[in-house]
Design a protein around this motif. Structure first.
Motif, PDB file in Angstrom:
ATOM      1  N   GLN A   1     -23.453  -9.069   2.652  1.00 14.39           N
ATOM      2  CA  GLN A   1     -22.731  -9.810   1.615  1.00 14.39           C
ATOM      3  C   GLN A   1     -21.304  -9.286   1.468  1.00 14.39           C
ATOM      4  N   ARG A   2     -21.136  -7.978   1.576  1.00 15.07           N
ATOM      5  CA  ARG A   2     -19.788  -7.397   1.525  1.00 15.07           C
ATOM      6  C   ARG A   2     -18.966  -7.895   2.708  1.00 15.07           C
ATOM      7  N   GLN A   3     -19.609  -7.943   3.873  1.00 16.05           N
ATOM      8  CA  GLN A   3     -18.910  -8.385   5.081  1.00 16.05           C
ATOM      9  C   GLN A   3     -18.552  -9.865   5.006  1.00 16.05           C
ATOM     10  N   GLU A   4     -19.235 -10.616   4.217  1.00 17.29           N
ATOM     11  CA  GLU A   4     -18.889 -12.024   4.008  1.00 17.29           C
ATOM     12  C   GLU A   4     -17.828 -12.173   2.915  1.00 17.29           C
ATOM     13  N   LEU A   5     -17.937 -11.381   1.856  1.00 24.43           N
ATOM     14  CA  LEU A   5     -17.052 -11.527   0.706  1.00 24.43           C
ATOM     15  C   LEU A   5     -15.629 -11.026   0.975  1.00 24.43           C
ATOM     16  N   LEU A   6     -15.483  -9.900   1.644  1.00 23.94           N
ATOM     17  CA  LEU A   6     -14.140  -9.340   1.856  1.00 23.94           C
ATOM     18  C   LEU A   6     -13.226 -10.277   2.652  1.00 23.94           C
ATOM     19  N   PRO A   7     -13.659 -10.831   3.794  1.00 21.38           N
ATOM     20  CA  PRO A   7     -12.776 -11.779   4.477  1.00 21.38           C
ATOM     21  C   PRO A   7     -12.521 -13.047   3.660  1.00 21.38           C
ATOM     22  N   LEU A   8     -13.511 -13.466   2.868  1.00 22.20           N
ATOM     23  CA  LEU A   8     -13.317 -14.631   2.003  1.00 22.20           C
ATOM     24  C   LEU A   8     -12.226 -14.348   0.973  1.00 22.20           C
ATOM     25  N   LEU A   9     -12.258 -13.168   0.365  1.00 23.65           N
ATOM     26  CA  LEU A   9     -11.227 -12.804  -0.610  1.00 23.65           C
ATOM     27  C   LEU A   9      -9.846 -12.756   0.038  1.00 23.65           C
ATOM     28  N   GLN A  10      -9.780 -12.194   1.239  1.00 25.55           N
ATOM     29  CA  GLN A  10      -8.499 -12.137   1.945  1.00 25.55           C
ATOM     30  C   GLN A  10      -8.001 -13.551   2.272  1.00 25.55           C
ATOM     31  N   LYS A  11      -8.921 -14.407   2.693  1.00 27.99           N
ATOM     32  CA  LYS A  11      -8.574 -15.794   3.003  1.00 27.99           C
ATOM     33  C   LYS A  11      -8.022 -16.502   1.756  1.00 27.99           C
ATOM     34  N   ILE A  12      -8.649 -16.274   0.619  1.00 24.47           N
ATOM     35  CA  ILE A  12      -8.184 -16.873  -0.638  1.00 24.47           C
ATOM     36  C   ILE A  12      -6.791 -16.350  -0.982  1.00 24.47           C
ATOM     37  N   ALA A  13      -6.587 -15.045  -0.836  1.00 21.92           N
ATOM     38  CA  ALA A  13      -5.276 -14.459  -1.138  1.00 21.92           C
ATOM     39  C   ALA A  13      -4.192 -15.088  -0.276  1.00 21.92           C
ATOM     40  N   LYS A  14      -4.452 -15.202   1.008  1.00 22.67           N
ATOM     41  CA  LYS A  14      -3.431 -15.709   1.939  1.00 22.67           C
ATOM     42  C   LYS A  14      -3.254 -17.222   1.841  1.00 22.67           C
ATOM     43  N   GLU A  15      -4.348 -17.967   1.957  1.00 20.72           N
ATOM     44  CA  GLU A  15      -4.253 -19.425   2.011  1.00 20.72           C
ATOM     45  C   GLU A  15      -3.940 -20.070   0.663  1.00 20.72           C
ATOM     46  N   LYS A  16      -4.474 -19.496  -0.388  1.00 18.93           N
ATOM     47  CA  LYS A  16      -4.295 -20.089  -1.722  1.00 18.93           C
ATOM     48  C   LYS A  16      -3.223 -19.362  -2.530  1.00 18.93           C
ATOM     49  N   GLN A  17      -2.558 -18.405  -1.897  1.00 17.39           N
ATOM     50  CA  GLN A  17      -1.452 -17.652  -2.504  1.00 17.39           C
ATOM     51  C   GLN A  17      -1.844 -17.021  -3.835  1.00 17.39           C
ATOM     52  N   LYS A  18      -2.906 -16.241  -3.794  1.00 20.22           N
ATOM     53  CA  LYS A  18      -3.397 -15.541  -4.978  1.00 20.22           C
ATOM     54  C   LYS A  18      -3.148 -14.045  -4.822  1.00 20.22           C
ATOM     55  N   ALA A  19      -2.958 -13.380  -5.939  1.00 19.75           N
ATOM     56  CA  ALA A  19      -2.931 -11.919  -5.967  1.00 19.75           C
ATOM     57  C   ALA A  19      -4.332 -11.476  -6.353  1.00 19.75           C
ATOM     58  N   ILE A  20      -4.955 -10.659  -5.520  1.00 21.60           N
ATOM     59  CA  ILE A  20      -6.309 -10.196  -5.796  1.00 21.60           C
ATOM     60  C   ILE A  20      -6.267  -8.681  -5.926  1.00 21.60           C
ATOM     61  N   LEU A  21      -6.784  -8.193  -7.044  1.00 20.30           N
ATOM     62  CA  LEU A  21      -6.829  -6.759  -7.320  1.00 20.30           C
ATOM     63  C   LEU A  21      -8.280  -6.348  -7.490  1.00 20.30           C
ATOM     64  N   VAL A  22      -8.731  -5.408  -6.675  1.00 22.72           N
ATOM     65  CA  VAL A  22     -10.113  -4.946  -6.687  1.00 22.72           C
ATOM     66  C   VAL A  22     -10.147  -3.526  -7.231  1.00 22.72           C
ATOM     67  N   LEU A  23     -10.962  -3.277  -8.241  1.00 20.65           N
ATOM     68  CA  LEU A  23     -11.173  -1.921  -8.738  1.00 20.65           C
ATOM     69  C   LEU A  23     -12.523  -1.448  -8.222  1.00 20.65           C
ATOM     70  N   THR A  24     -12.554  -0.301  -7.561  1.00 17.72           N
ATOM     71  CA  THR A  24     -13.807   0.207  -7.009  1.00 17.72           C
ATOM     72  C   THR A  24     -13.744   1.708  -6.811  1.00 17.72           C
ATOM     73  N   ASN A  25     -14.904   2.323  -6.695  1.00 21.95           N
ATOM     74  CA  ASN A  25     -14.984   3.728  -6.318  1.00 21.95           C
ATOM     75  C   ASN A  25     -15.559   3.868  -4.910  1.00 21.95           C
ATOM     76  N   ASP A  26     -15.695   2.748  -4.206  1.00 27.03           N
ATOM     77  CA  ASP A  26     -16.291   2.717  -2.869  1.00 27.03           C
ATOM     78  C   ASP A  26     -15.198   2.865  -1.808  1.00 27.03           C
ATOM     79  N   ILE A  27     -15.192   3.986  -1.122  1.00 22.70           N
ATOM     80  CA  ILE A  27     -14.170   4.284  -0.111  1.00 22.70           C
ATOM     81  C   ILE A  27     -14.232   3.285   1.045  1.00 22.70           C
TER      82      ILE A  27
END
Length: 183
Positions: free
Chosen positions: A142-168
């Motif tokens: 699910q992570r491997q599906e979600l991360l490229p989707l988020l990047q695609k949304i940022a680039k194609e839809k011109q969104k700023a996406i900010l992720v807060l996490t403790n996962d390196i």
């Protein structure tokens, strides 16, 4: 340099964080994530910008007395006759099927809830998407599906996406444009 967002960032730092077409991760220890998440909520609302901010949380944020479809369109200006077509286009974009509308909120998986929140933010045209530490409840696939989707949304839809996490692993993902370490 180690710091928390609330103590050391300026207006210019926040404007830099919220650049469109970027996916930024803030890597911090678990105890700081919630405090910084609420700080960002407060800060984004007080910023004197016209950008619309949306949030993705790991828990369900839908109103219990509305259907899933009605929840998705809360705050949307999409006309009733265009809703079904528009929704199907966004479902295709994020990898959902229309059958999800037949589920009750309790039947939704965490991953489906996250994708539905994404669809909702896209329907109501949010410019900035701040994501709480949602990855801990997702499988590797699910992570491997979600991360490229988020990047695609940022680039194609011109969104700023900010992720807060403790996962390196999330922070070091090739899908992140910028990493800010506070821990």
């Amino acid at each position: 340099m180690n710091f928390t967002l609330a103590q050391n960032w300026t207006e210019d730092s926040f404007k830099e964080l919220f650049q469109q077409q970027h996916m930024t991760v803030v890597l911090e220890d678990q105890s700081s994530i919630q405090a910084d998440f609420y700080f960002l909520i407060d800060k984004t609302f007080s910023m004197k910008q016209s950008m619309a901010v949306g949030f993705i949380l790991s828990e369900n944020t839908f109103l219990p007395y509305l259907s899933i479809m009605d929840n998705l369109f809360v705050g949307s200006s999409i006309k009733e006759r265009n809703k079904k077509k528009t929704l199907n286009e966004w479902f295709d974009y994020v990898g959902l099927t229309e059958s999800i509308l037949n589920k009750s909120e309790e039947q939704l998986t965490t991953f489906e809830q996250i994708k539905l929140q994404l669809v909702q933010l896209l329907l109501i045209e949010k410019d900035i998407i701040i994501i709480d530490d949602i990855f801990q409840d997702l499988s590797i696939g699910q992570r491997q599906e979600l991360l490229p989707l988020l990047q695609k949304i940022a680039k194609e839809k011109q969104k700023a996406i900010l992720v807060l996490t403790n996962d390196i692993q999330i922070a070091e993902s090739p899908y992140m444009d910028k990493v800010i370490k506070t821990a």
